[in-house]
Design an enzyme around this catalytic site. Structure first.
Site, mmCIF file in Angstrom:
data_model
loop_
_atom_site.group_PDB
_atom_site.id
_atom_site.type_symbol
_atom_site.label_atom_id
_atom_site.label_comp_id
_atom_site.label_asym_id
_atom_site.label_seq_id
_atom_site.Cartn_x
_atom_site.Cartn_y
_atom_site.Cartn_z
ATOM 1 N N TYR E 173 0.821 -1.207 0.000
ATOM 2 C CA TYR E 173 0.000 0.000 0.000
ATOM 3 C C TYR E 173 0.858 1.262 0.000
ATOM 4 O O TYR E 173 1.609 1.492 0.949
ATOM 5 C CB TYR E 173 -0.898 0.026 1.248
ATOM 6 C CG TYR E 173 -1.809 -1.163 1.377
ATOM 7 C CD1 TYR E 173 -2.570 -1.612 0.292
ATOM 8 C CD2 TYR E 173 -1.930 -1.846 2.582
ATOM 9 C CE1 TYR E 173 -3.414 -2.713 0.415
ATOM 10 C CE2 TYR E 173 -2.784 -2.941 2.711
ATOM 11 C CZ TYR E 173 -3.515 -3.373 1.619
ATOM 12 O OH TYR E 173 -4.343 -4.456 1.751
ATOM 13 N N LYS E 204 -1.448 -8.298 -2.460
ATOM 14 C CA LYS E 204 -2.769 -7.753 -2.113
ATOM 15 C C LYS E 204 -2.685 -6.243 -2.262
ATOM 16 O O LYS E 204 -1.865 -5.583 -1.623
ATOM 17 C CB LYS E 204 -3.144 -8.160 -0.685
ATOM 18 C CG LYS E 204 -4.524 -7.709 -0.248
ATOM 19 C CD LYS E 204 -5.025 -8.544 0.949
ATOM 20 C CE LYS E 204 -6.323 -8.030 1.524
ATOM 21 N NZ LYS E 204 -6.138 -7.017 2.582
#
Lengths: 305, 305, 305, 305, 305
Positions: E173, E204
């Site tokens: 992220y 992810k």
């Protein structure tokens, strides 16, 4: 309360862990932790001053209490144990692996309390000294910019304790400029969950209060969020013994806490009274004593054992 | 004063530790530490300038004093010992494991004095050189943002010293922007308790003063809070020998200190006088000499041994 | 000047250390260090530009000088030695273990020059390459907020060098916002004492100046404060050879320095002249040559050997 | 151009190093490095957007080019090699050991690009996978406050590569608030000297420009200052192939560069064109092709081999 | 979707990796990851409060779901696994190796989520406990000033997982003051490329949105940029099951994602419903179920197996 045998206790340490846990919790699954780590955390504030008996200034006071009272474990620093251990070999010890002073206010700089010794140092020490060491403890401050370092140390300590058949207790306190109310039930529940995620056997937490009164419902949120990690309620400042024991009883029997960590409410008393106070706390925590029964012990009318 | 055999001294080092301790304290349990670590801590300020004899500028001056005077240990850096050790193999040494300069003011940046060498380096050196090394020392600054790193290093050093049968001395000074009065008895008592929690055999501390005068009651709070860790009073700036010896006597016999760490009040004198001053300090500290007797030694009227 | 055999040179390395020291100092106890570490410290400023011969831009210029001139050691980085070492295997090398660039001004950020390789890497390299490596060097900046890291690295490097029978040279410069005058004799004396406390065989220091002129008395404070650690005077910016050699002579014979570290005043000349300049410096430093004799060598009227 | 056998290549790796170097430089001593590390350095900016063919968005595009074109080495991250290596085992790889993203501007915070894996990890991987790995690469940012950490990592990586018979390439870029003009010849020459001091076989550097045009004289200062470390000119933004090849030829034959590191000017083209562009660059760099000949290869009129 | 056998899986672990991968992805190459790491990441916010069933406050809720539902892996912290693992030995686990709390806002301080335990600790634990551990996970925050530390930890974790025959999943992220829009497709594509460069089996990532709606074209940029690293779409806040399953289907079949990581959309439901939701997600992800079929599973009209 069923004991949880952590999955990272290896097969050859299972028996040791179970015996250790059962003995330490008196078969109740609940822990009476006598906290004696404040000589670093609070410097001499807890040991000398108005309302504190002079004998509390001598560190041996803690050992005298711990050796004569009913306790689960006496939690203190390694160094202190080395200086008194040969004369107090009957005490069940929990070695607190880190500590910091209170000189820097939390608002000024985010706290970092670093690990002093490795678990393997303590294991080797236990073997060479023969002392009755049951486990290790560590404090972590969530919300500090050093949180990452303490999370890592905590995770490793818990795992290494388990590998040795020991129990691990974490003191988990949210601190720092982004923490508004450290007695907020939801925040404490978060800390409880962190204790579970770290695999701790017990987590010593702040107690949820509303307007200075125990928030029993809130404590249930906390103890549920902790899952199989037992919640120890912080003892806090010295209060009246009655109030203390009543709240303790409420914490355990309605809030589902699994013990307490108490320092000042025990050691800031003359030796005899301190021992009886510890005995009373133990009776409530481990022996399902009522508040009435505990007060009898405190008064010296009943022997605790 | 009973000697404490720390519980982390292993069985095969107990005899060594006891002999080491008894020899170093002359059987008194009290330590006369001749401090010679200022070449880093204060750069050349203590060794050259007005009122300082020229010979003090040569580091060998320290070794000459240490080899001829009565002392418990001569505490200095490893490197200095390596440069003079072959010629001064009779001195009882304590290796100071860290040091910092005074170039950065404490108000400007929090101090960090990092460990230079490992205890095992010194142990190996002792074996290869045959020098008479009695232990190790380390300074920590409570209240610094680097406190955590120094607490860890201190805890490890004390433990490793004990594992080798050596004594460990900690210099513990609260410093930094949150420390108001470093001569406050309650603060010094806190530092004393930290020394105990770290397991130190001796802690060198600031002396509590009220209006510049020894606070004997305060010193008792300190020495009690230190428990079985002996308190060494800092020697401080050079003062008159009489005043120095009187205060020293008071510290020991009424404040229950267990020794002193003195540098400038010894080495800032010509060799002969310096030796007599050290002898006088030793006599008070270890041999229960009165101030009168000590002054006789200082005057050269009495041989110290 | 008696050589000091450091006490941390183990018995099986004593002979190696003594031979190494005697050969490197030509039996004089004084060291002529040809400094070739500026390609990192000053980037290309010292090697290309007005008044610098073009050949100085090629790093091989340094090796050509070092292989043909009289020098004690050629101090430069490990990597540079690896690239020219097979062709210049006759040079006595001192491996400089750290370096930093000059891109960040000292006023903007405190300097940290970290150790690049371990002493044991260099020892293994010496064995595998067969090069004539005499020791190691390291720069530390007192007064930097990173001082603690450099003190630790320096202490370890000196000790590890001695354990291998090598000499250790420290470059010690007070720097940072709290250093007012880096040519102050008292400050430099402090740096000298730090060199002694770190156990260095030689410490390369700033030279004390008053109004731009050598402060010979000040240098004596420095060299005395250094004790048995030899003081090497920094060569500094390129000046006239006469002025340079006169000051060098004064430093040694009246200031009691024990050598010099010179780079620009040698390599910023065409090869032949650079060699003669190095020879002249060596003659003054090691062979007790007068300034007159040195100037004859510089002029090429006298062969240096 | 004679190959330099670094002195830290041990005897049992000399043959491996020489074969490795000769094969990688096609016997020319010059390196055509196909740079494929931008997926971290520039995120997706170089791989998707206006003027970039869609196929460049798939990382496999890089591997397709590298396996079919003439290249010295394909430099990319370890992880990418692990995901395509089994299908592209014929590519000569150079494992880039560090990388950072471009999310934080250099003016905002000084860059630190930390080493991801140890050289020994890559060596073990080479043995287990059998891939054709020729060496390792690392980027360092001079003038960053983290310069010290990168200098240390770079020095160790070069040495460990040599100990394994591998070549080491350093990307050396001055960055940070104190760097005014990163295309300044004198500054780049300094970076070149740092590469030499670190012992690199090749240093990938910025190209000196004056008013956006190659500063050939400046490049000679650079390549001379680099000594025996070969200078690779950065390929930079995508430009016209003609201009690119002309400048490349000038860099090599007049600026004395020893190769180039090119990414975008190759991979931001459809596969076939990208292969021909790489072939053309290889022909100029390694095979002494003229610009004319290289353009013929680019046009597809001449086979590169 | 062909499985990629990473080149750093050694020969003796190839079979284990392939079996592990095939079993975990149900032969589809796609991963349904049940995310249970929020007890640290979000403290108690995801587990207690309005719209969340009370049973979700007990960590065992997660284990009950994971043991009864169709999932690829249950990703959670080591400590939590140790407390429930003996009773839930049938769950396929992925050990999340780091975590941080949400107490410090990303705008206030750049995040650093440090690795808690080494991969080898988990490997040893897997062997001693016999639990069904399939791999490890780690979160890294690009654009943080601590990015370098997390890139290094991630690279090492992926490589060590592969060496053990395990899969590695990275949560990547971009965060911090220089990240404007974390749902920007180009930025997420960059994160995907970083995942590829780190060698992750799955990354992810955030999902690209335009005006709150899935940007399918953008997702294709992302999944292409990820190369052979499978993209897992973040599950995000709890939404309606229909919307969730429709978007999931679109992500996989048009955006070419290779799975999803879902927590709140599963566990914030009563046990039975949570299991059916997980089953529905699994059916879409792994079994090519249509949204209709998945909704039938969710309604309980169809058994998932």
């Amino acid at each position: 309360m069923k004991m949880t045998l952590p999955a990272d206790v290896p097969a050859d340490k299972e028996k040791a862990f179970i015996e250790n846990f059962e003995k330490t919790t008196g078969g109740s699954g609940r822990l009476m932790l006598f906290a004696g780590d404040q000589k670093v955390e609070h410097l001499n504030n807890d040991f000398y001053g108005e309302g504190i008996p002079l004998e509390d200034n001598d560190p041996e006071h803690l050992f005298k209490i711990a050796s004569k009272a009913d306790i689960g474990v006496f939690a203190t620093q390694f160094g202190l144990i080395t200086r008194y251990g040969r004369d107090y070999s009957d005490i069940p010890y929990l070695v607190k692996l880190n500590a910091k002073t209170n000189l820097i206010p939390y608002e000024a700089k985010d706290p970092y309390s670093q690990q002093w010794l490795e678990v393997e140092d303590v294991v080797r020490f236990q073997k060479s000294s023969g002392l009755d060491i049951r486990g290790v403890g560590y404090t972590l401050y969530l919300g500090s910019e050093h949180e990452h370092a303490m999370l890592r140390e905590a995770a490793r300590i818990v795992h290494e304790a388990h590998r040795n058949g020991w129990i691990a207790v974490l003191w988990i306190y949210p601190k720092g400029n982004f923490v508004k109310d450290q007695h907020d039930r939801h925040l404490i529940s978060g800390a409880a969950g962190v204790g579970a995620a770290l695999g701790a056997d017990f987590a010593k937490l702040k107690v949820p209060y509303i307007d200075g009164k125990l928030d029993t419902e809130g404590l249930k949120e906390v103890t549920t969020a902790a899952g199989r990690t037992g919640v120890l309620c912080e003892g806090g400042d010295k209060t009246s013994p009655e109030a203390f024991l009543m709240e303790l009883h409420e914490q355990i029997h309605h809030g589902e806490s699994r013990g307490n960590g108490t320092g000042r409410n025990i050691h800031q008393r003359p030796l005899d009274e301190a021992i009886r106070m510890a005995d009373a706390i133990y009776a409530v925590t481990v022996k399902n004593a009522s508040v009435e029964e505990a007060l009898q012990i405190l008064e010296g009318n009943t022997k605790s054992n």
